[in-house]
Design an enzyme around this catalytic site. Structure first.
Site, PDB file in Angstrom:
ATOM      1  N   GLN A 117       0.798  -1.339  -0.064  1.00  0.00           N
ATOM      2  CA  GLN A 117       0.089   0.002   0.004  1.00  0.00           C
ATOM      3  C   GLN A 117       0.853   1.113   0.063  1.00  0.00           C
ATOM      4  O   GLN A 117       1.597   1.477   1.026  1.00  0.00           O
ATOM      5  CB  GLN A 117      -1.040   0.108   1.154  1.00  0.00           C
ATOM      6  CG  GLN A 117      -1.833   1.353   1.288  1.00  0.00           C
ATOM      7  CD  GLN A 117      -2.771   0.977   2.646  1.00  0.00           C
ATOM      8  OE1 GLN A 117      -3.097  -0.075   3.057  1.00  0.00           O
ATOM      9  NE2 GLN A 117      -2.981   2.165   3.191  1.00  0.00           N
ATOM     10  N   GLY A 118       0.857   1.941  -1.168  1.00  0.00           N
ATOM     11  CA  GLY A 118       1.582   3.276  -1.112  1.00  0.00           C
ATOM     12  C   GLY A 118       0.643   4.651  -0.859  1.00  0.00           C
ATOM     13  O   GLY A 118       0.451   5.215  -1.850  1.00  0.00           O
ATOM     14  N   SER A 120       1.351   6.612   2.433  1.00  0.00           N
ATOM     15  CA  SER A 120       2.163   7.656   3.202  1.00  0.00           C
ATOM     16  C   SER A 120       3.430   7.950   2.591  1.00  0.00           C
ATOM     17  O   SER A 120       4.023   7.312   1.758  1.00  0.00           O
ATOM     18  CB  SER A 120       2.505   7.128   4.554  1.00  0.00           C
ATOM     19  OG  SER A 120       1.497   6.668   5.333  1.00  0.00           O
ATOM     20  N   SER A 152       4.919  -0.987   3.738  1.00  0.00           N
ATOM     21  CA  SER A 152       5.168  -2.417   4.316  1.00  0.00           C
ATOM     22  C   SER A 152       5.495  -3.526   3.372  1.00  0.00           C
ATOM     23  O   SER A 152       4.619  -3.714   2.523  1.00  0.00           O
ATOM     24  CB  SER A 152       3.942  -2.777   5.287  1.00  0.00           C
ATOM     25  OG  SER A 152       3.681  -1.884   6.335  1.00  0.00           O
ATOM     26  N   GLU A 233      -9.795  -1.673   6.790  1.00  0.00           N
ATOM     27  CA  GLU A 233      -8.580  -1.933   7.614  1.00  0.00           C
ATOM     28  C   GLU A 233      -9.473  -1.996   9.180  1.00  0.00           C
ATOM     29  O   GLU A 233      -8.742  -2.403  10.372  1.00  0.00           O
ATOM     30  CB  GLU A 233      -7.612  -0.849   7.801  1.00  0.00           C
ATOM     31  CG  GLU A 233      -6.747  -0.610   6.903  1.00  0.00           C
ATOM     32  CD  GLU A 233      -5.903   0.623   6.986  1.00  0.00           C
ATOM     33  OE1 GLU A 233      -5.910   1.459   7.795  1.00  0.00           O
ATOM     34  OE2 GLU A 233      -4.802   0.652   6.347  1.00  0.00           O
ATOM     35  N   GLU A 351      -5.144  10.238  17.698  1.00  0.00           N
ATOM     36  CA  GLU A 351      -5.705  11.882  17.792  1.00  0.00           C
ATOM     37  C   GLU A 351      -6.596  12.200  16.571  1.00  0.00           C
ATOM     38  O   GLU A 351      -7.617  12.793  16.900  1.00  0.00           O
ATOM     39  CB  GLU A 351      -4.606  12.775  17.840  1.00  0.00           C
ATOM     40  CG  GLU A 351      -3.574  12.887  19.014  1.00  0.00           C
ATOM     41  CD  GLU A 351      -2.769  11.782  19.108  1.00  0.00           C
ATOM     42  OE1 GLU A 351      -2.209  11.248  20.162  1.00  0.00           O
ATOM     43  OE2 GLU A 351      -2.424  10.959  18.070  1.00  0.00           O
TER      44      GLU A 351
END
Length: 368
Positions: A117-118, A120, A152, A233, A351
């Site tokens: 998964q690209g 970030s 990852s 997710e 947060e």
């Protein structure tokens, strides 16, 4: 297939074929998982819960949640690597070209392929709207340039779901692509973490040519793909993550020897089962065909708190051993504790999740 029948069949299969995750290197972990997936696919268990048009056998997503629960709770596979087909698979089915998905998806289920998964970037983590990787039209396709971070298993992946900017600033100018990782111009550089594993990568894209049919969804429609993936997710992978944590909690029972250790384990147990109670409703909604909304942020907050509680309890109950024991089990505990430090960060920080709950669920005023 009924859940009780499915669960019984999976348990019998594990009794006959299951072998524990090797608790070794990333390479050993993924090699073992590929072997397990191949056996499960050939026996049919891996195909339940996925649409027939992509090589599945039909049935609800609850079947996949049960499969992951049984495998991770008995230590057959590691929950993090096992989760990737659950994160990306549904989105590729939803937004990919049907002929492409029908061709490649069985390979993912069988373990012949691994996807990453690209999302970030160095300057765009939780704030995906500020990403800088670009995709420019060229001929009958696109050319991608940029850098992704914390990708990852990128150095072991066959394909990557990449978010890239195709339009104006912000979330409305983003598109999603399914990119082959062996395309010229892609370089994945492993990053060794404090857990002493090289799971994550810095991944660069330099003039990477992507065919037009690898676009997922519409041009500038990548935000919808991203939100869909983030909702995935919160689905079956959270259920199996809880099973994995429960497996580790049980392993700590022999270390309980006084009132303090009882309290630590009791607090972790309560948080984990609070999450499971919440997630049970989430799994039921997904099995009924619903899509998750902002309420899934509650699940993310709870599972992060439970993960920290379980591994912090391990840190206290195995004090000394968790730092110095270099046996496979000792090293595994150390890796899990170190990895848990990111529980409130990956997949959207706690947060950010609390902001979503306060603004979109509780309708509280935005802070100045």
């Amino acid at each position: 297939m009924r859940l009780t029948e499915f669960r019984g069949g999976v348990r019998s299969w594990i009794d006959a074929h299951g072998a524990r995750d090797p608790n070794g290197t990333v390479e050993a972990q993924l090699d073992h998982q590929r072997h397990v997936q191949r056996l499960l696919f050939d026996a049919g268990w891996m195909r339940w819960g996925w649409p027939e048009r992509v090589g599945g056998l039909g049935g609800s997503s609850a079947l996949r949640a049960v499969l992951g629960e049984e495998l991770t709770s008995r230590g057959v596979v590691h929950t993090t690597s096992w989760s990737m087909h659950e994160v990306l698979g549904p989105a590729v089915i939803e937004f990919g070209r049907p002929d492409l998905v029908a061709e490649i998806f069985p390979r993912l289920l069988r373990g012949d392929e691994f996807w990453c998964q690209g999302f970030s970037e160095p300057d765009a983590g939780s704030d995906l709207g500020s990403l800088r990787t670009t995709a420019m039209p060229r001929g009958d396709g696109w050319v991608i340039n940029g850098e992704k971070l914390w990708t990852s298993w990128a150095h072991h992946a066959t394909r990557c779901v990449v978010l890239a900017r195709t339009g104006a600033k912000g979330s409305r100018g983003i598109s999603a692509f399914l990119v082959d990782m062996d395309t010229p111009g892609i370089a994945a550089s492993p990053l060794r973490t404090m857990a002493n594993v090289d799971e994550f990568c810095s991944t660069s894209f330099v003039d990477v040519a992507v065919p037009e049919h690898r676009l997922l969804g519409a041009v500038d429609g990548g935000w919808a793909v991203a939100k869909f993936i983030l909702s995935c997710e919160r689905g079956p992978i959270f259920w199996q993550r809880a099973a994995w944590l429960g497996h580790h909690l049980e392993k700590l029972l022999d270390s309980v020897h006084d009132a303090r250790s009882e309290a630590l384990l009791g607090d972790a147990y309560q948080l984990l089962w609070a999450f499971r109670a919440r997630s049970l409703g989430t799994q039921a909604r997904l099995a009924g065909g619903e899509r998750l909304g902002p309420e899934a942020s509650i699940d993310k907050i709870l599972i992060a708190a439970a993960e920290l509680a379980v591994l912090d309890a391990a840190r206290e109950l195995l004090a000394g051993a968790i730092e110095t024991d270099d046996s496979p089990d000792g090293a595994a505990w150390r890796r899990e504790w170190a990895y848990s430090r990111a529980a409130t960060i990956y997949g959207g920080t706690s947060e950010i999740q609390k902001d979503i709950v306060s603004l979109r669920l509780l309708d509280l005023p935005r802070g100045e």
